[in-house]
Design a protein around this motif. Structure first.
Motif, PDB file in Angstrom:
ATOM      1  N   GLU A 395       0.938  -0.999   0.056  1.00  0.00           N
ATOM      2  CA  GLU A 395       0.115  -0.058  -0.041  1.00  0.00           C
ATOM      3  C   GLU A 395       1.003   1.246   0.063  1.00  0.00           C
ATOM      4  OE1 GLU A 395      -2.475  -0.182   3.434  1.00  0.00           O
ATOM      5  OE2 GLU A 395      -3.874  -1.984   2.544  1.00  0.00           O
ATOM      6  N   VAL A 396       2.112   1.390   0.696  1.00  0.00           N
ATOM      7  CA  VAL A 396       2.688   2.305   0.735  1.00  0.00           C
ATOM      8  C   VAL A 396       4.152   2.095   0.600  1.00  0.00           C
ATOM      9  CG1 VAL A 396       2.757   2.384   3.340  1.00  0.00           C
ATOM     10  CG2 VAL A 396       3.022   4.561   2.039  1.00  0.00           C
ATOM     11  N   ILE A 397       4.964   3.098   0.024  1.00  0.00           N
ATOM     12  CA  ILE A 397       6.557   2.932  -0.045  1.00  0.00           C
ATOM     13  C   ILE A 397       7.116   4.352   0.287  1.00  0.00           C
ATOM     14  CG2 ILE A 397       8.469   2.818  -1.608  1.00  0.00           C
ATOM     15  CD1 ILE A 397       6.920   0.851  -3.426  1.00  0.00           C
ATOM     16  N   LEU A 398       8.190   4.122   1.216  1.00  0.00           N
ATOM     17  CA  LEU A 398       8.754   5.508   1.692  1.00  0.00           C
ATOM     18  C   LEU A 398      10.122   5.483   0.965  1.00  0.00           C
ATOM     19  CD1 LEU A 398       8.639   5.398   5.599  1.00  0.00           C
ATOM     20  CD2 LEU A 398       7.068   6.621   3.969  1.00  0.00           C
ATOM     21  N   LYS A 399      10.241   6.825   0.342  1.00  0.00           N
ATOM     22  CA  LYS A 399      11.274   7.061  -0.478  1.00  0.00           C
ATOM     23  C   LYS A 399      12.319   7.853   0.220  1.00  0.00           C
ATOM     24  CE  LYS A 399       8.778   7.557  -4.634  1.00  0.00           C
ATOM     25  NZ  LYS A 399       8.163   8.431  -5.732  1.00  0.00           N
ATOM     26  N   SER A 400      11.948   8.580   1.420  1.00  0.00           N
ATOM     27  CA  SER A 400      13.242   9.278   2.288  1.00  0.00           C
ATOM     28  C   SER A 400      12.554   9.653   3.467  1.00  0.00           C
ATOM     29  CB  SER A 400      13.585  10.656   1.685  1.00  0.00           C
ATOM     30  OG  SER A 400      12.421  11.565   1.481  1.00  0.00           O
ATOM     31  N   ILE A 401      13.465   9.505   4.566  1.00  0.00           N
ATOM     32  CA  ILE A 401      13.185   9.815   6.108  1.00  0.00           C
ATOM     33  C   ILE A 401      14.127  10.788   6.514  1.00  0.00           C
ATOM     34  CG2 ILE A 401      12.874   8.945   8.239  1.00  0.00           C
ATOM     35  CD1 ILE A 401      12.245   6.157   7.374  1.00  0.00           C
ATOM     36  N   VAL A 402      13.927  11.956   6.852  1.00  0.00           N
ATOM     37  CA  VAL A 402      14.712  13.139   7.200  1.00  0.00           C
ATOM     38  C   VAL A 402      14.399  13.365   8.826  1.00  0.00           C
ATOM     39  CG1 VAL A 402      15.641  15.454   6.964  1.00  0.00           C
ATOM     40  CG2 VAL A 402      14.895  14.158   4.909  1.00  0.00           C
ATOM     41  N   ALA A 403      15.359  13.200   9.755  1.00  0.00           N
ATOM     42  CA  ALA A 403      14.949  13.519  11.039  1.00  0.00           C
ATOM     43  C   ALA A 403      15.967  14.556  11.510  1.00  0.00           C
ATOM     44  CB  ALA A 403      15.249  12.127  11.962  1.00  0.00           C
ATOM     45  N   THR A 404      15.294  15.517  12.216  1.00  0.00           N
ATOM     46  CA  THR A 404      16.184  16.530  12.749  1.00  0.00           C
ATOM     47  C   THR A 404      15.684  16.997  14.106  1.00  0.00           C
ATOM     48  OG1 THR A 404      14.533  18.147  12.068  1.00  0.00           O
ATOM     49  CG2 THR A 404      16.503  17.640  10.586  1.00  0.00           C
ATOM     50  N   SER A 405      16.560  17.392  15.071  1.00  0.00           N
ATOM     51  CA  SER A 405      16.305  18.013  16.325  1.00  0.00           C
ATOM     52  C   SER A 405      16.789  19.458  16.451  1.00  0.00           C
ATOM     53  CB  SER A 405      16.977  17.137  17.323  1.00  0.00           C
ATOM     54  OG  SER A 405      16.476  15.704  17.360  1.00  0.00           O
ATOM     55  N   ILE A 407      17.685  22.102  19.236  1.00  0.00           N
ATOM     56  CA  ILE A 407      18.196  22.175  20.759  1.00  0.00           C
ATOM     57  C   ILE A 407      17.572  23.537  21.223  1.00  0.00           C
ATOM     58  CG2 ILE A 407      20.143  21.023  20.001  1.00  0.00           C
ATOM     59  CD1 ILE A 407      21.834  23.530  20.265  1.00  0.00           C
ATOM     60  N   ARG A 408      17.060  24.298  20.423  1.00  0.00           N
ATOM     61  CA  ARG A 408      16.341  25.498  21.184  1.00  0.00           C
ATOM     62  C   ARG A 408      15.111  25.427  21.711  1.00  0.00           C
ATOM     63  NH1 ARG A 408      17.160  29.244  16.060  1.00  0.00           N
ATOM     64  NH2 ARG A 408      16.292  27.404  15.136  1.00  0.00           N
ATOM     65  N   THR A 409      14.251  24.705  20.796  1.00  0.00           N
ATOM     66  CA  THR A 409      12.940  24.377  21.236  1.00  0.00           C
ATOM     67  C   THR A 409      12.675  23.034  21.786  1.00  0.00           C
ATOM     68  OG1 THR A 409      12.401  23.440  19.054  1.00  0.00           O
ATOM     69  CG2 THR A 409      12.105  25.937  19.511  1.00  0.00           C
ATOM     70  N   GLY A 410      13.603  22.253  21.800  1.00  0.00           N
ATOM     71  CA  GLY A 410      13.466  20.771  22.135  1.00  0.00           C
ATOM     72  C   GLY A 410      12.492  19.815  20.988  1.00  0.00           C
ATOM     73  N   VAL A 411      12.119  20.372  20.234  1.00  0.00           N
ATOM     74  CA  VAL A 411      11.328  19.549  19.498  1.00  0.00           C
ATOM     75  C   VAL A 411      12.031  18.759  18.194  1.00  0.00           C
ATOM     76  CG1 VAL A 411       9.243  19.808  17.709  1.00  0.00           C
ATOM     77  CG2 VAL A 411       9.435  21.416  19.563  1.00  0.00           C
ATOM     78  N   SER A 412      11.699  17.545  18.245  1.00  0.00           N
ATOM     79  CA  SER A 412      12.237  16.556  17.270  1.00  0.00           C
ATOM     80  C   SER A 412      11.224  16.448  16.207  1.00  0.00           C
ATOM     81  CB  SER A 412      12.636  15.250  17.804  1.00  0.00           C
ATOM     82  OG  SER A 412      13.377  15.316  19.172  1.00  0.00           O
ATOM     83  N   THR A 413      11.855  16.554  14.723  1.00  0.00           N
ATOM     84  CA  THR A 413      10.966  16.316  13.618  1.00  0.00           C
ATOM     85  C   THR A 413      11.270  15.106  12.955  1.00  0.00           C
ATOM     86  OG1 THR A 413      10.622  18.729  13.617  1.00  0.00           O
ATOM     87  CG2 THR A 413       9.918  17.608  11.868  1.00  0.00           C
ATOM     88  N   VAL A 414      10.534  14.407  12.289  1.00  0.00           N
ATOM     89  CA  VAL A 414      10.577  13.170  11.203  1.00  0.00           C
ATOM     90  C   VAL A 414       9.916  13.821   9.982  1.00  0.00           C
ATOM     91  CG1 VAL A 414      10.489  10.716  10.664  1.00  0.00           C
ATOM     92  CG2 VAL A 414      11.078  11.687  12.873  1.00  0.00           C
ATOM     93  N   VAL A 415      10.344  13.738   8.876  1.00  0.00           N
ATOM     94  CA  VAL A 415       9.582  14.189   7.555  1.00  0.00           C
ATOM     95  C   VAL A 415       9.606  12.955   6.459  1.00  0.00           C
ATOM     96  CG1 VAL A 415       9.669  15.608   5.430  1.00  0.00           C
ATOM     97  CG2 VAL A 415      10.233  16.482   7.576  1.00  0.00           C
ATOM     98  N   LEU A 416       8.523  12.439   6.253  1.00  0.00           N
ATOM     99  CA  LEU A 416       8.597  11.090   5.534  1.00  0.00           C
ATOM    100  C   LEU A 416       8.235  11.654   4.193  1.00  0.00           C
ATOM    101  CD1 LEU A 416       6.667   8.871   8.083  1.00  0.00           C
ATOM    102  CD2 LEU A 416       9.273   9.130   7.873  1.00  0.00           C
ATOM    103  N   SER A 417       8.697  11.153   3.213  1.00  0.00           N
ATOM    104  CA  SER A 417       8.340  11.245   1.726  1.00  0.00           C
ATOM    105  C   SER A 417       8.170   9.820   1.025  1.00  0.00           C
ATOM    106  CB  SER A 417       9.245  11.933   0.964  1.00  0.00           C
ATOM    107  OG  SER A 417       9.512  13.433   1.458  1.00  0.00           O
ATOM    108  N   GLY A 418       6.984   9.646   0.350  1.00  0.00           N
ATOM    109  CA  GLY A 418       6.857   8.441  -0.124  1.00  0.00           C
ATOM    110  C   GLY A 418       5.517   8.523  -1.077  1.00  0.00           C
ATOM    111  N   SER A 419       4.953   7.017  -1.502  1.00  0.00           N
ATOM    112  CA  SER A 419       4.154   6.850  -2.293  1.00  0.00           C
ATOM    113  C   SER A 419       2.910   6.157  -1.719  1.00  0.00           C
ATOM    114  CB  SER A 419       4.569   6.663  -3.886  1.00  0.00           C
ATOM    115  OG  SER A 419       5.574   7.426  -4.297  1.00  0.00           O
ATOM    116  N   ALA A 420       1.877   6.409  -2.328  1.00  0.00           N
ATOM    117  CA  ALA A 420       0.897   5.462  -1.651  1.00  0.00           C
ATOM    118  C   ALA A 420      -0.264   4.957  -2.757  1.00  0.00           C
ATOM    119  CB  ALA A 420       0.098   6.113  -0.614  1.00  0.00           C
ATOM    120  N   THR A 421      -0.906   3.926  -2.577  1.00  0.00           N
ATOM    121  CA  THR A 421      -1.822   3.519  -3.651  1.00  0.00           C
ATOM    122  C   THR A 421      -3.191   4.293  -3.710  1.00  0.00           C
ATOM    123  OG1 THR A 421      -2.793   1.975  -1.963  1.00  0.00           O
ATOM    124  CG2 THR A 421      -0.929   1.211  -3.503  1.00  0.00           C
ATOM    125  N   SER A 422      -3.755   4.801  -2.692  1.00  0.00           N
ATOM    126  CA  SER A 422      -4.929   5.878  -2.472  1.00  0.00           C
ATOM    127  C   SER A 422      -4.835   6.758  -1.454  1.00  0.00           C
ATOM    128  CB  SER A 422      -6.054   4.930  -2.254  1.00  0.00           C
ATOM    129  OG  SER A 422      -5.890   4.255  -1.151  1.00  0.00           O
TER     130      SER A 422
END
Length: 539
Positions: A395-405, A407-422
């Motif tokens: 149903e889904v394929i991930l093409k890239s995963i970008v993870a950042t943190s 240190i000023r706000t303490g918020v960690s972020t993960v950005v997923l890029s990919g393709s899906a069937t619907s």
């Protein structure tokens, strides 16, 4: 039977329904949706009423959420006669536009021994005067000014065999530019919302689904028992299919004119979008028999004045006076003991100042360390959790995963890029990841002209708040401390004797978990080092 007229309007059209009404019997004699003239509502209403000979008709006016401010209030369990005063007092504090001169009415949605829940609505004097002036200009006699979504809801919930569903029922009325969403539980309205709809016909169904999901989440409804869409089957067939698929709930299309009698002369003249007239039909049907389910700005609920009871007044005055005298006597006797207690507490307070100051200093230093470590997400754990929650590869394929943190706000972020069937797979991916510690925001989703099944390209942004990392960190510290305590209890007497010299060493060898904060304190704390660690996660 007396003739009555129900009307409402917006920027694009005037809607009206005329009927002969007597108690429980309503016979519709005229109904239409009239496009708004360039000159505005005054000329449009005056011309419509004059052409159809409806001057001097008793009129019920329905106004939308745009003219009134609506709030859900939680009140103490007071008698019904005291509710109007309490609602008005609370509304003045809670509403942005409700002042001393605003007209406020309410509808009780639930009553328990602990509290009373109510939906309160307020309308400014200027807007109420404008509605009266518009009707007066068209020679109409205004009898009631109500809130439009509640009129349609009262109409459906009071019809026989219509409100028998045991769960939550969602009522949807699609207007020209807006959609009115009402959620009812146990035949009582608990939530009312009006949302703006896009102008394009192709975008309206998907926008309606998204707004409906937000509304269900806001009122705590996980899965509705039934969705009711006002209108005709032939007009809303596409809306029914999309709603049924997206919410996994049965959708019923209800024509409001099938619930009342309609004059044979106008049956073939009814507009195609009959759902827009549902609030007006409901207003005519409920005006006499179910007025308690309506909010009426012309006759808001008021406190019922009771005749004075002099005996009760004497008791209410005398009992507090006697109690005050008794309490004064008891207080006088206890004052001598309180002085000694105050001296003791002052001495204890003085003795605690230095330890408290030292503790506050430790807390401040620990907080600085925690703030630095909050952005230190354990990315291997996050990626493992993400892999477990993702839909299958079919149903889904991930093409890239970008993870950042950050240190000023303490918020960690993960950005997923990919393709899906619907698109439903994308929504399933969002739902599987989203929880109280992971917020998911779609950065973009579009359909591509691909030769394989993965035609939908998407980008999702997952934000992890700093308090989540802190909670996981302290949970690990506590787990290590518990394990260390269990190991120390398992040591035999002979082993304890053999290790006696090491045990006599000063507190330089505490359990590993207790040394965790000190170890963290010595870790690199400058921004350049932290940035390098983030770069490694991204790669």
């Amino acid at each position: 039977m007396p003739k009555k007229l129900a009307i409402d309007w917006d920027d694009t059209e005037l809607r009206f329904v005329a009927a002969q009404c007597a108690a429980n019997q309503v016979t519709i004699t005229d109904a239409a949706v009239v496009p708004m003239m360039p000159s505005g509502i005054y000329e449009t209403l005056r011309k419509t009423i004059s052409e159809r000979g409806l001057e001097k008709t008793e009129t019920l006016v329905a106004i939308g959420r745009g003219k009134a401010e609506l709030r859900e209030l939680q009140l103490p369990p007071v008698p019904d006669e005291e509710l109007p005063d309490i609602v008005r007092f609370q509304a003045i504090r809670s509403f942005a536009s409700a002042g001393e001169s605003a007209t406020i009415d309410y509808l009780v949605t639930n009553r328990t021994d602990a509290n009373v829940n109510a939906i309160a609505a307020a309308v400014a004097p200027a807007k109420l005067a404008e509605v009266k002036e518009i009707c007066s200009d068209a020679s109409l006699l205004v009898k009631r000014i109500t809130l439009r979504p509640l009129s349609a809801a009262a109409f459906y919930l009071t019809r026989p065999k219509r409100s028998a569903a045991g769960g939550d029922v969602v009522l949807i009325d699609l207007l020209s530019d807006d959609a009115e969403i009402v959620v009812a539980r146990e035949s009582k309205v608990i939530f009312v919302r009006t949302v703006r709809m896009p102008s394009g016909e192709s975008a309206r169904p998907r926008a309606l689904v998204n707004e409906l999901k937000r509304s269900l989440l806001a009122c705590g409804c996980k899965s509705p028992e039934k969705i009711v869409l006002w209108g005709r089957d032939s007009v809303h067939r596409g809306d029914v299919e999309i709603l049924s698929e997206a919410l996994d709930a049965p959708v019923e299309v209800v024509n409001p004119f099938e619930l009342v009698e309609v004059d044979a002369k106008i049956k073939d003249q009814l507009p195609s979008h009959v759902g827009r007239l549902a609030p007006l039909v409901g207003l005519l049907a409920c005006e006499e028999t179910h007025a308690d389910r309506l909010i009426d700005f012309l006759h808001p609920r008021e406190r019922v004045e009771e005749k004075p009871n002099h005996r009760r007044t004497a008791l209410l005055v005398g009992v507090p006076i006697a109690a005050a005298i008794l309490l004064g006597y008891l207080g006088y006797r206890k004052l001598s003991n309180l002085d000694a207690e105050i001296d003791r507490l002052n001495q204890a307070n003085a003795a605690m100042k230095e330890p408290v100051k030292e503790a506050e200093q430790w807390i401040a230093e620990t907080e600085k360390i925690d703030q630095f470590l909050d952005a230190d997400a354990i990315w291997l754990d996050k990626l493992r959790t993400l892999a477990e929650k993702l839909p299958p590869a079919e149903e889904v394929i991930l093409k890239s995963i970008v993870a950042t943190s950050d240190i000023r706000t303490g918020v960690s972020t993960v950005v997923l890029s990919g393709s899906a069937t619907s698109p439903s797979v994308i929504e399933k991916l969002e739902s599987s990841i989203r929880d109280e510690n992971h917020s998911v925001t779609i950065e973009g989703a579009s359909e591509q002209d691909a030769k394989n099944a993965y035609r939908w390209v998407f980008t999702e942004k997952i934000a992890i708040p700093p308090h989540h990392a802190r909670a996981r960190r302290y949970a690990g510290v506590e787990q290590a401390r518990t394990a260390s305590a269990d190991e120390s209890q398992d040591v035999t007497p002979a082993e304890s004797k053999a290790d006696a010299p090491a045990a006599e060493t000063p507190a330089a060898d505490p359990p590993a978990a207790e040394n965790a904060p000190a170890s963290t304190e010595t870790s690199p704390s400058n921004p350049e080092t932290a940035a390098n660690s983030v770069t490694e996660v991204q790669s």
